[in-house]
Design an enzyme around this catalytic site. Sequence first.
Site, mmCIF file in Angstrom:
data_model
loop_
_atom_site.group_PDB
_atom_site.id
_atom_site.type_symbol
_atom_site.label_atom_id
_atom_site.label_comp_id
_atom_site.label_asym_id
_atom_site.label_seq_id
_atom_site.Cartn_x
_atom_site.Cartn_y
_atom_site.Cartn_z
ATOM 1 N N GLU A 123 -30.518 29.429 -21.090
ATOM 2 C CA GLU A 123 -29.733 28.981 -22.106
ATOM 3 C C GLU A 123 -30.178 28.748 -23.361
ATOM 4 O O GLU A 123 -30.889 28.737 -23.598
ATOM 5 C CB GLU A 123 -28.309 27.779 -21.724
ATOM 6 N N LYS A 125 -30.818 26.326 -26.651
ATOM 7 C CA LYS A 125 -30.964 25.499 -27.026
ATOM 8 C C LYS A 125 -29.894 25.498 -28.836
ATOM 9 O O LYS A 125 -30.757 25.430 -29.618
ATOM 10 C CB LYS A 125 -32.248 24.663 -27.330
ATOM 11 N N ASP A 127 -28.092 23.298 -31.779
ATOM 12 C CA ASP A 127 -28.648 22.598 -32.907
ATOM 13 C C ASP A 127 -28.232 21.389 -33.212
ATOM 14 O O ASP A 127 -26.998 21.889 -34.537
ATOM 15 C CB ASP A 127 -30.023 23.294 -33.567
ATOM 16 N N ARG A 146 -24.671 10.531 -27.809
ATOM 17 C CA ARG A 146 -26.202 10.205 -27.417
ATOM 18 C C ARG A 146 -26.237 8.706 -27.211
ATOM 19 O O ARG A 146 -26.432 8.109 -26.247
ATOM 20 C CB ARG A 146 -27.399 11.323 -27.161
ATOM 21 N N TYR A 245 -20.155 23.682 -27.525
ATOM 22 C CA TYR A 245 -20.488 24.449 -26.327
ATOM 23 C C TYR A 245 -20.663 22.985 -24.834
ATOM 24 O O TYR A 245 -22.179 22.746 -25.168
ATOM 25 C CB TYR A 245 -21.562 24.864 -26.263
ATOM 26 N N LYS A 336 -39.409 26.446 -27.379
ATOM 27 C CA LYS A 336 -38.790 27.092 -29.073
ATOM 28 C C LYS A 336 -38.885 28.115 -29.361
ATOM 29 O O LYS A 336 -39.841 28.797 -29.347
ATOM 30 C CB LYS A 336 -39.111 25.871 -30.419
ATOM 31 N N CYS A 435 -30.661 35.935 -72.634
ATOM 32 C CA CYS A 435 -31.705 36.012 -70.697
ATOM 33 C C CYS A 435 -33.071 36.607 -71.128
ATOM 34 O O CYS A 435 -33.399 37.303 -71.442
ATOM 35 C CB CYS A 435 -30.465 37.460 -70.569
ATOM 36 N N CYS A 438 -32.922 40.601 -70.964
ATOM 37 C CA CYS A 438 -32.544 41.345 -72.336
ATOM 38 C C CYS A 438 -32.471 40.665 -73.058
ATOM 39 O O CYS A 438 -32.584 41.702 -74.006
ATOM 40 C CB CYS A 438 -31.066 41.738 -71.390
ATOM 41 N N CYS A 453 -25.251 35.938 -68.352
ATOM 42 C CA CYS A 453 -25.949 36.243 -69.056
ATOM 43 C C CYS A 453 -24.980 37.512 -69.546
ATOM 44 O O CYS A 453 -23.645 38.212 -69.209
ATOM 45 C CB CYS A 453 -27.377 37.837 -68.771
ATOM 46 N N CYS A 459 -28.098 44.830 -70.437
ATOM 47 C CA CYS A 459 -29.209 43.928 -69.533
ATOM 48 C C CYS A 459 -29.095 44.944 -68.524
ATOM 49 O O CYS A 459 -28.553 45.646 -67.415
ATOM 50 C CB CYS A 459 -28.763 42.757 -68.610
HETATM 51 S S1 IVH Z 1 -29.197 19.803 -21.058
HETATM 52 C C1 IVH Z 1 -31.008 16.765 -18.787
HETATM 53 N N1 IVH Z 1 -28.649 21.942 -22.418
HETATM 54 O O1 IVH Z 1 -31.237 18.968 -26.773
HETATM 55 C C2 IVH Z 1 -30.933 17.728 -19.839
HETATM 56 N N2 IVH Z 1 -29.279 20.368 -23.871
HETATM 57 O O2 IVH Z 1 -33.319 17.719 -25.533
HETATM 58 C C3 IVH Z 1 -29.976 17.609 -20.486
HETATM 59 N N3 IVH Z 1 -29.549 20.556 -25.990
HETATM 60 O O3 IVH Z 1 -29.597 16.548 -26.073
HETATM 61 C C4 IVH Z 1 -30.107 18.482 -21.618
HETATM 62 N N4 IVH Z 1 -28.271 22.976 -25.817
HETATM 63 O O4 IVH Z 1 -28.054 17.551 -26.724
HETATM 64 C C5 IVH Z 1 -29.298 21.210 -22.557
HETATM 65 N N5 IVH Z 1 -28.428 24.411 -23.147
HETATM 66 C C6 IVH Z 1 -28.915 23.244 -23.026
HETATM 67 C C7 IVH Z 1 -28.446 22.220 -24.835
HETATM 68 C C8 IVH Z 1 -29.272 21.229 -24.683
HETATM 69 C C9 IVH Z 1 -28.700 22.257 -26.650
HETATM 70 C C10 IVH Z 1 -29.888 19.928 -26.649
HETATM 71 C C11 IVH Z 1 -29.165 18.103 -26.283
HETATM 72 C C12 IVH Z 1 -30.309 17.422 -26.246
HETATM 73 C C13 IVH Z 1 -31.389 18.189 -26.391
HETATM 74 C C14 IVH Z 1 -32.499 17.694 -24.917
#
Ligand code: IVH
Length: 697
Positions: A123, A125, A127, A146, A245, A336, A435, A438, A453, A459
């Site tokens: 999946e 990740k 941000d 959280r 999501y 990452k 500028c 020119c 300008c 120019c």
């Molecule tokens: S799973 C037990 N899936 O990344 C696993 N986390 O340190 C729980 N995050 O705080 C997280 N995309 O906010 C999971 N597809 C994804 C994610 C995701 C972003 C974030 C989440 C969590 C941190 C993981």
Amino acid sequence: MPQSQPPELAPRASELREQLLHHAHRYHVLDAPEIPDAEYDRLFQELQAIEEAQPELRTPDSPTQRVLGAVLAGLTPVRHTVPMLSIATERDTGEASARRFDARIRRALALGDADAPVEYSAELKFDGLAINLRYERGVLVQAATRGDGETGEDVTHNIRTIGQIPLRLKWLALPSAREMGGSEDAPEVLEVRGEIFMRRDHFERMNEQQRAAGLKTFVNPRNAAAGMVRQLDSKVTASRRLSFYAYGLGDVRGWELPETHSATLDALAKMGVPVNGERAVVRGADGLVGFHAQIGEKRAALPFDIDGVVYKIDARALQQQLGFKSREPRWALAHKYPAQEQTTVVRDIDVQVGRTGKLTPVAKLEPVFVGGTTVSNATLHNEDETRRKDVRVGDTVIVRRAGDVIPEVASVVLERRPADAGEPFDLFKRLGGKCPVCGSAIAREEGEVDWRCSGGLFCAAQRKEAILHFAGRRAMDIEGLGDKLVEQLVEGGTVRTLPDLYGLTADQLAGLDRMAAKSAKNLVDALDKSKRTTLPRFLFALGIRHVGEATAKDLARHFGSLDRIIDASEPQLLEVTDVGMVVAQSIRLFFEQAHNREVVGELRRLGIRWEESDGTADHTPKPLAGKTFVLTGALPNLNREEAKERIEAAGGKVAGSVSKNTDYLVAGEEAGSKLDKAREFGIALLDEAGLEALLAS
Ligand code: IVH
């Protein structure tokens, strides 16, 4: 030989602890980080390494020993029924990390070479920030951040304003709620976990608005989203566009979960919960590596920031078999991508001239690798923002480059400002009022954020744009002089000024890329033909700021001749209908530049001509004088432009939208809301024949 003493690491460890605690507080509690994540990670890893080498230096309150984050006074704490865990993170962006993870999993599951590859749910990740949505009997009852993983904050009031988040689950929409486990009723408890984030375009627009209003901008979408979610006033949150999501579950009572993680996400999607489509069930290490590479390619084109991908063993039975290690599941990994923010030092602040004359301060940086490329320039947007962020030469700054967005200086690390840092930025002073390309005067109009300008067609930075505008259909109407051609002419140095255009020969043109002899000849003819024009077209073609088609027509009608316009004083210009202070000043500024007057003179010498009048008498009949028209839909014979020209030639005005002051609506095929509005106001309707009749009257 005496054994050498280990280096004294205790002071460094304690310094790192203090710094990390400080930065974690800035990040989690104040939503105002001073350093980018990558920098935080480096400090964190340094401390980890020290503690590894000398475990006696590991204190119970070390940031390495707990998940950080605190509860803000003002929001109510919520104890999570099932703790919100974090995930093991692999910062090494190469494929070896994915392979190591798969190998680790296979070992832990005691799989041999002969056993089938493990299936993973791969999946994005996201941000943003993690959120727990608690549904009871299918109804959203609480949303919590959280926090430290055990206790978060109640942000239900804000989360409810996010349109994407269902307030009620579509439980009965499942193919068979009974088959999915549980009864026809939605489960007693279903906690959906996922990420709240802000799309990049929404973030850019929000910062654009903040900038225009002279307010502080946000460093990145994640901080903006976090700030919004933890707002005490939900009206503020509602006015911003947050997204969500889902990626997992928390506490669940009364629902027998599907056997795989991927099927769980599918089920959530059916319940109306947003689940991102960029996910896949992949097999083994190759599958993980392929997914990481594939999403890496797509990363810049995604509408939101991701900082990596997440791999999870898909089968729940296997997840349970592996269990957890401290606060992290053994069955998941975050892998990452290169960081989108980094710190670096500002060597200088330059000013760039855009193709429309806009002057943009740009930080010249110590080159730094960010968002997948090496960046040595970053935009500062405008003077006000540069001052608001207080960026100075010598400063250490956070540079952000995400997606296809131009790298920007997100903020200054004030603590690292050297004693000899430069002065606060002053654009006019920096350029000496001229500028940099020119040498024309620069100006910043009242209420505008940008300096510009005034060189326009003179120019070099604005040359291409000025020529394209000059050649445009509504200006000199030079057919065949398009984008690609102008680019070649300007870049090859063939055309430097507008008069150069009229010196082009068919031979010269035929030598250019994608230019046949025939089209070269056609262009020379078109140039020749364009010499016979009208004063309004010529005025408009000059590209004087704020002089659009309508103003050009008003000026031509009022003054009758170009020389009278060139010589007009500000008060005289103000006598023209619809010409205000800003427009008058812009016209004066344009003609005060000697080079602009020279270009105009040269063009006339080359044979550009039009009918002039004495500026008082206009003898053509004006049957439509004082009447306002609105055009809508497609007319059978006339296009929009032609209809407009005909109406205006007869003294009428053409407006863009229907109001009580509209006299006629000229409606063609597929007329839409304007027609409804005109009917509502009881405005006279005309078809093309009706318009022709009126014009002939
Ligand atoms: S799973 C037990 N899936 O990344 C696993 N986390 O340190 C729980 N995050 O705080 C997280 N995309 O906010 C999971 N597809 C994804 C994610 C995701 C972003 C974030 C989440 C969590 C941190 C993981």
